[in-house]
Design a protein around this motif. Structure first.
Motif, PDB file in Angstrom:
ATOM      1  N   GLY A  91       0.793  -1.224   0.000  1.00 41.05           N
ATOM      2  CA  GLY A  91       0.000   0.000   0.000  1.00 41.05           C
ATOM      3  C   GLY A  91       0.823   1.269   0.000  1.00 41.05           C
ATOM      4  N   LEU A  92       2.115   1.151  -0.302  1.00 41.49           N
ATOM      5  CA  LEU A  92       3.005   2.311  -0.358  1.00 41.49           C
ATOM      6  C   LEU A  92       3.257   2.633  -1.827  1.00 41.49           C
ATOM      7  CD1 LEU A  92       5.478   1.168   2.444  1.00 41.49           C
ATOM      8  CD2 LEU A  92       3.696   2.917   2.638  1.00 41.49           C
ATOM      9  N   SER A  93       2.407   3.467  -2.396  1.00 40.82           N
ATOM     10  CA  SER A  93       2.418   3.705  -3.838  1.00 40.82           C
ATOM     11  C   SER A  93       3.178   4.970  -4.201  1.00 40.82           C
ATOM     12  CB  SER A  93       0.978   3.812  -4.355  1.00 40.82           C
ATOM     13  OG  SER A  93       0.260   2.627  -4.112  1.00 40.82           O
ATOM     14  N   GLY A  94       3.639   4.995  -5.448  1.00 43.51           N
ATOM     15  CA  GLY A  94       4.209   6.217  -5.999  1.00 43.51           C
ATOM     16  C   GLY A  94       5.715   6.261  -6.112  1.00 43.51           C
ATOM     17  N   SER A  95       6.423   5.202  -5.713  1.00 43.92           N
ATOM     18  CA  SER A  95       7.878   5.218  -5.844  1.00 43.92           C
ATOM     19  C   SER A  95       8.279   4.999  -7.304  1.00 43.92           C
ATOM     20  CB  SER A  95       8.517   4.172  -4.931  1.00 43.92           C
ATOM     21  OG  SER A  95       8.028   2.874  -5.218  1.00 43.92           O
ATOM     22  N   ARG A  96       9.534   5.293  -7.622  1.00 42.90           N
ATOM     23  CA  ARG A  96      10.001   5.266  -9.011  1.00 42.90           C
ATOM     24  C   ARG A  96      11.255   4.410  -9.130  1.00 42.90           C
ATOM     25  NH1 ARG A  96      11.026  11.378  -9.738  1.00 42.90           N
ATOM     26  NH2 ARG A  96      11.400  11.148  -7.501  1.00 42.90           N
ATOM     27  N   LEU A  97      11.699   4.214 -10.365  1.00 37.70           N
ATOM     28  CA  LEU A  97      12.865   3.374 -10.652  1.00 37.70           C
ATOM     29  C   LEU A  97      13.976   4.185 -11.302  1.00 37.70           C
ATOM     30  CD1 LEU A  97      14.078   0.427 -10.872  1.00 37.70           C
ATOM     31  CD2 LEU A  97      13.132   0.404 -13.200  1.00 37.70           C
ATOM     32  N   TYR A  98      15.179   4.083 -10.757  1.00 35.45           N
ATOM     33  CA  TYR A  98      16.380   4.571 -11.437  1.00 35.45           C
ATOM     34  C   TYR A  98      16.837   3.419 -12.322  1.00 35.45           C
ATOM     35  CZ  TYR A  98      21.292   6.007 -12.019  1.00 35.45           C
ATOM     36  OH  TYR A  98      22.533   6.330 -12.539  1.00 35.45           O
ATOM     37  N   ALA A  99      16.360   3.421 -13.561  1.00 37.35           N
ATOM     38  CA  ALA A  99      16.503   2.251 -14.424  1.00 37.35           C
ATOM     39  C   ALA A  99      17.951   1.849 -14.713  1.00 37.35           C
ATOM     40  CB  ALA A  99      15.735   2.472 -15.728  1.00 37.35           C
ATOM     41  N   PRO A 100      18.890   2.766 -14.957  1.00 38.49           N
ATOM     42  CA  PRO A 100      20.271   2.336 -15.218  1.00 38.49           C
ATOM     43  C   PRO A 100      20.917   1.659 -14.008  1.00 38.49           C
ATOM     44  CG  PRO A 100      19.914   4.569 -16.015  1.00 38.49           C
ATOM     45  CD  PRO A 100      18.722   4.211 -15.165  1.00 38.49           C
ATOM     46  N   SER A 101      20.501   2.085 -12.823  1.00 39.61           N
ATOM     47  CA  SER A 101      20.983   1.521 -11.561  1.00 39.61           C
ATOM     48  C   SER A 101      22.506   1.569 -11.460  1.00 39.61           C
ATOM     49  CB  SER A 101      20.407   0.121 -11.363  1.00 39.61           C
ATOM     50  OG  SER A 101      19.051   0.207 -10.968  1.00 39.61           O
ATOM     51  N   TRP A 102      23.074   0.677 -10.634  1.00 41.81           N
ATOM     52  CA  TRP A 102      24.498   0.790 -10.335  1.00 41.81           C
ATOM     53  C   TRP A 102      25.363   0.635 -11.582  1.00 41.81           C
ATOM     54  CZ3 TRP A 102      27.497   2.931  -7.089  1.00 41.81           C
ATOM     55  CH2 TRP A 102      28.837   2.548  -6.978  1.00 41.81           C
ATOM     56  N   SER A 103      25.035  -0.297 -12.465  1.00 46.23           N
ATOM     57  CA  SER A 103      25.852  -0.508 -13.659  1.00 46.23           C
ATOM     58  C   SER A 103      25.837   0.712 -14.565  1.00 46.23           C
ATOM     59  CB  SER A 103      25.387  -1.751 -14.419  1.00 46.23           C
ATOM     60  OG  SER A 103      24.001  -1.694 -14.709  1.00 46.23           O
ATOM     61  N   GLY A 104      24.729   1.468 -14.570  1.00 48.21           N
ATOM     62  CA  GLY A 104      24.686   2.703 -15.332  1.00 48.21           C
ATOM     63  C   GLY A 104      25.411   3.831 -14.631  1.00 48.21           C
ATOM     64  N   TRP A 105      25.278   3.884 -13.306  1.00 51.17           N
ATOM     65  CA  TRP A 105      25.955   4.932 -12.528  1.00 51.17           C
ATOM     66  C   TRP A 105      27.460   4.874 -12.721  1.00 51.17           C
ATOM     67  CZ3 TRP A 105      24.448   9.116  -9.735  1.00 51.17           C
ATOM     68  CH2 TRP A 105      25.369   9.653  -8.828  1.00 51.17           C
ATOM     69  N   VAL A 106      28.041   3.686 -12.644  1.00 51.14           N
ATOM     70  CA  VAL A 106      29.506   3.578 -12.726  1.00 51.14           C
ATOM     71  C   VAL A 106      30.011   3.583 -14.167  1.00 51.14           C
ATOM     72  CG1 VAL A 106      29.667   2.380 -10.520  1.00 51.14           C
ATOM     73  CG2 VAL A 106      29.464   1.039 -12.621  1.00 51.14           C
ATOM     74  N   SER A 107      29.121   3.710 -15.150  1.00 51.41           N
ATOM     75  CA  SER A 107      29.586   3.842 -16.538  1.00 51.41           C
ATOM     76  C   SER A 107      30.297   5.173 -16.762  1.00 51.41           C
ATOM     77  CB  SER A 107      28.413   3.704 -17.513  1.00 51.41           C
ATOM     78  OG  SER A 107      27.501   4.788 -17.368  1.00 51.41           O
ATOM     79  N   ASP A 108      30.092   6.117 -15.854  1.00 52.26           N
ATOM     80  CA  ASP A 108      30.787   7.405 -15.887  1.00 52.26           C
ATOM     81  C   ASP A 108      31.731   7.442 -14.694  1.00 52.26           C
ATOM     82  OD1 ASP A 108      31.645  10.028 -15.687  1.00 52.26           O
ATOM     83  OD2 ASP A 108      29.674  10.906 -16.104  1.00 52.26           O
ATOM     84  N   ALA A 109      33.030   7.389 -14.964  1.00 52.76           N
ATOM     85  CA  ALA A 109      34.015   7.323 -13.889  1.00 52.76           C
ATOM     86  C   ALA A 109      34.019   8.580 -13.027  1.00 52.76           C
ATOM     87  CB  ALA A 109      35.412   7.106 -14.472  1.00 52.76           C
ATOM     88  N   GLY A 110      33.384   9.651 -13.477  1.00 56.99           N
ATOM     89  CA  GLY A 110      33.360  10.882 -12.712  1.00 56.99           C
ATOM     90  C   GLY A 110      32.302  10.919 -11.627  1.00 56.99           C
ATOM     91  N   ARG A 111      31.417   9.939 -11.613  1.00 62.87           N
ATOM     92  CA  ARG A 111      30.373   9.910 -10.587  1.00 62.87           C
ATOM     93  C   ARG A 111      30.941   9.363  -9.289  1.00 62.87           C
ATOM     94  NH1 ARG A 111      26.786   7.597 -15.034  1.00 62.87           N
ATOM     95  NH2 ARG A 111      25.802   9.450 -15.927  1.00 62.87           N
TER      96      ARG A 111
END
Length: 293
Positions: A264-284
């Motif tokens: 019953g906890l509605s409305g959350s979202r997805l960071y679709a790239p997730s960790w593998s997408g985050w670390v694709s940029d070494a500057g993050r």
């Protein structure tokens, strides 16, 4: 018929009229997926050996992802484009208003949760995950069948509501209200081990809620009231719409999304790239260990 929108149990599925339901087998082995878009992996071989009668097959790699987009920094399982996903639903013979039930193996209904979320992204709410997956069906003594299932194709044109359901790299960093919830196991979140991605750790500030904590020992989800208490304790003062889910590649995060919706906890979202997408940029930036507090 009352449409199910989060979970469905074996007896409720068995009671449905076959013409009123589209069943989708999502079994997929991340360690033996097949080497290409339409190569047969272990999950598809298992499907052909035995599945719930009438079920079509969904490949995580070929149907629920677009692996050709990995070079765009979108993670290991980039989302399919609208047209491609529309073609998948067309091939399955989906029609509006049909109850969809998706399932996979006992590993937590991960690919099934991904399909559940993709369908919601496309505005389809009448979709539920089989609680306990294929093992629950078999253990209940229900009938299975072998081979492939082919349904008559129907024209389908879907559109994704990205603004309501998806967070991208830029908005992730520019939203001061959001709280990230990482669904990976504790050792991967802390950066103690990393068996898949080139860098271990987590996005600074992200909280950890391993998807396995949503399940009972038999592989079924915990009761909705229990899940609600646990997520509220993990999130503190944050409301459900402030939550952005992530994991390694945007698959297991959907499990936490499903669990929250069921609670019953509605409305959350997805960071679709997730960790593998985050670390694709070494500057993050990368954090290791546990977050304080």
């Amino acid at each position: 018929m009352t449409l199910k929108t989060t979970l469905i149990d074996v007896e409720a599925l068995a009671a449905l009229v076959p013409d009123d339901v589209l069943i989708v087998d999502c079994r997929f082995d991340l360690m033996a997926p097949g080497s290409g878009q339409r190569d047969v992996g272990k999950g598809e071989r298992d499907y052909r050996e035995g599945h719930i009668p009438g079920a079509v097959y969904a490949s995580l790699d070929a149907d629920l992802s677009d692996l050709s987009r990995k070079a765009e920094g979108l993670g290991r399982h980039p989302l399919p484009l609208e047209q491609a996903f529309s073609e998948v639903l067309s091939r399955w013979g989906w029609r509006e208003g049909t109850q969809i039930v998706c399932y996979d193996a006992a590993s937590g209904s991960l690919a099934a949760a991904r399909l559940w979320w993709l369908l919601r992204l496309a505005g389809i709410r009448s979709v539920a995950v089989l609680d306990g997956g294929y093992p629950a069906w078999v253990n209940a003594g229900k009938t299975v069948e072998a081979g492939d299932v082919h349904r008559a194709a129907r024209p389908v044109s879907l559109h994704f509501d990205a603004g309501q359901y998806i967070v991208d790299h830029a908005s992730l960093r520019n939203d001061p209200k959001r709280v990230l919830l990482d669904a990976r196991a504790v050792p991967r979140y802390r950066g103690e081990v990393e068996p898949i991605d080139p860098v271990g750790g987590h996005v600074p500030g992200a909280l950890n809620r391993p998807f396995s904590e949503n399940l009972r020992e038999d592989g079924r989800f915990k009761p909705a009231d229990v899940l609600r208490r646990e997520f509220e304790a993990a999130l503190g003062s944050h409301a459900a719409p402030d939550v952005v889910h992530m994991c390694g590649s945007g698959v297991t995060a959907c499990h936490n999304l499903l669990a929250m919706e069921h609670a019953g906890l509605s409305g959350s979202r997805l960071y679709a790239p997730s960790w593998s997408g985050w670390v694709s940029d070494a500057g993050r930036p990368v954090a290791k260990g546990a977050e304080p507090g």
